[in-house]
Write a protein that holds these residues in place. Structure first.
Motif, PDB file in Angstrom:
ATOM      1  N   ASP A 177      13.722  28.588 -28.052  1.00 30.22           N
ATOM      2  CA  ASP A 177      13.923  28.945 -29.456  1.00 30.22           C
ATOM      3  C   ASP A 177      14.099  30.453 -29.644  1.00 30.22           C
ATOM      4  O   ASP A 177      13.473  31.254 -28.949  1.00 30.22           O
ATOM      5  CB  ASP A 177      12.719  28.501 -30.300  1.00 30.22           C
TER       6      ASP A 177
ATOM      7  N   ALA B 114      12.755  34.731 -36.502  1.00 26.99           N
ATOM      8  CA  ALA B 114      12.470  33.343 -36.838  1.00 26.99           C
ATOM      9  C   ALA B 114      11.407  33.321 -37.927  1.00 26.99           C
ATOM     10  O   ALA B 114      10.532  34.198 -37.984  1.00 26.99           O
ATOM     11  CB  ALA B 114      11.965  32.605 -35.601  1.00 26.99           C
ATOM     12  N   ASP B 115      11.476  32.325 -38.774  1.00 26.27           N
ATOM     13  CA  ASP B 115      10.519  32.231 -39.881  1.00 26.27           C
ATOM     14  C   ASP B 115       9.077  32.178 -39.367  1.00 26.27           C
ATOM     15  O   ASP B 115       8.161  32.706 -40.009  1.00 26.27           O
ATOM     16  CB  ASP B 115      10.804  30.992 -40.727  1.00 26.27           C
ATOM     17  N   SER B 116       8.891  31.573 -38.213  1.00 24.40           N
ATOM     18  CA  SER B 116       7.542  31.378 -37.682  1.00 24.40           C
ATOM     19  C   SER B 116       6.877  32.682 -37.248  1.00 24.40           C
ATOM     20  O   SER B 116       5.653  32.724 -37.092  1.00 24.40           O
ATOM     21  CB  SER B 116       7.573  30.410 -36.498  1.00 24.40           C
ATOM     22  N   VAL B 117       7.657  33.735 -37.048  1.00 20.78           N
ATOM     23  CA  VAL B 117       7.085  34.997 -36.581  1.00 20.78           C
ATOM     24  C   VAL B 117       7.285  36.136 -37.572  1.00 20.78           C
ATOM     25  O   VAL B 117       6.763  37.242 -37.364  1.00 20.78           O
ATOM     26  CB  VAL B 117       7.661  35.416 -35.219  1.00 20.78           C
ATOM     27  N   LYS B 118       8.022  35.888 -38.626  1.00 16.59           N
ATOM     28  CA  LYS B 118       8.319  36.934 -39.604  1.00 16.59           C
ATOM     29  C   LYS B 118       7.022  37.492 -40.188  1.00 16.59           C
ATOM     30  O   LYS B 118       6.126  36.746 -40.572  1.00 16.59           O
ATOM     31  CB  LYS B 118       9.211  36.373 -40.708  1.00 16.59           C
TER      32      LYS B 118
ATOM     33  N   LYS C 131      -0.984  33.497 -32.501  1.00 19.61           N
ATOM     34  CA  LYS C 131      -1.533  32.171 -32.725  1.00 19.61           C
ATOM     35  C   LYS C 131      -1.363  31.342 -31.457  1.00 19.61           C
ATOM     36  O   LYS C 131      -0.448  31.611 -30.657  1.00 19.61           O
ATOM     37  CB  LYS C 131      -0.796  31.487 -33.875  1.00 19.61           C
TER      38      LYS C 131
ATOM     39  N   GLU D  39       0.033  28.630 -31.095  1.00 21.13           N
ATOM     40  CA  GLU D  39       1.398  28.080 -31.055  1.00 21.13           C
ATOM     41  C   GLU D  39       2.442  29.093 -30.611  1.00 21.13           C
ATOM     42  O   GLU D  39       3.604  28.741 -30.410  1.00 21.13           O
ATOM     43  CB  GLU D  39       1.788  27.491 -32.420  1.00 21.13           C
ATOM     44  N   ASP D  40       2.047  30.344 -30.439  1.00 19.50           N
ATOM     45  CA  ASP D  40       2.956  31.342 -29.873  1.00 19.50           C
ATOM     46  C   ASP D  40       2.989  31.289 -28.345  1.00 19.50           C
ATOM     47  O   ASP D  40       3.781  31.995 -27.711  1.00 19.50           O
ATOM     48  CB  ASP D  40       2.542  32.757 -30.306  1.00 19.50           C
TER      49      ASP D  40
END
Length: 126
Positions: free
Chosen positions: A46, A61-65, A87, A89-90
């Motif tokens: 990703d 990416a939105d997940s890391v912004k 996190k 999930e990272d």
């Protein structure tokens, strides 16, 4: 040809920080765009963050912004990914990739980037 070498990965507790480095060498005189991607076991690779050819535009990416920041030191041929508030999930293998074609748009598509590093592992424990 362009070569990339990532460094800076490791294990950190949730909420911690890491800074990944990507050393770029080879045919760099014309400039390059760099993207950071990540791949967790059993998942697709990703897009995480990218910086364009001129260093004037970034994308996340939105997940890391708001948590990750990409930056470049083109005099040293280095690109960095500062990762804060990590996190679990990272957790993934992180790869930097380069594209030497001139473009002011940051691509989020991995096929855009012909040159890849070997990756560095980031593990975030809860």
């Amino acid at each position: 040809q362009v070569q990339l070498v990532e460094s800076g990965g490791g294990e950190v507790q949730a909420g911690g920080s890491l800074r990944l480095s990507c050393a770029v060498s080879g045919r760099t005189f014309g400039g390059y765009a760099v993207g950071w991607f990540r791949q967790a076991p059993g998942k697709e690779r990703d897009f995480v963050a990218g910086i364009n050819w001129s260093g004037t535009s970034t994308s996340y990416a939105d997940s890391v912004k708001g948590r990750f920041t990409i930056s470049g030191d083109y005099a040293k041929n280095m690109v960095y990914l500062q990762m804060n508030s990590l996190k679990p999930e990272d957790t993934a293998a992180y790869y930097c990739a380069a594209d030497t074609r001139v473009s002011y748009v940051v691509s989020r598509m991995s096929p855009t980037y012909p040159y890849w590093g070997q990756g560095t592992q980031v593990t975030v424990s809860s």
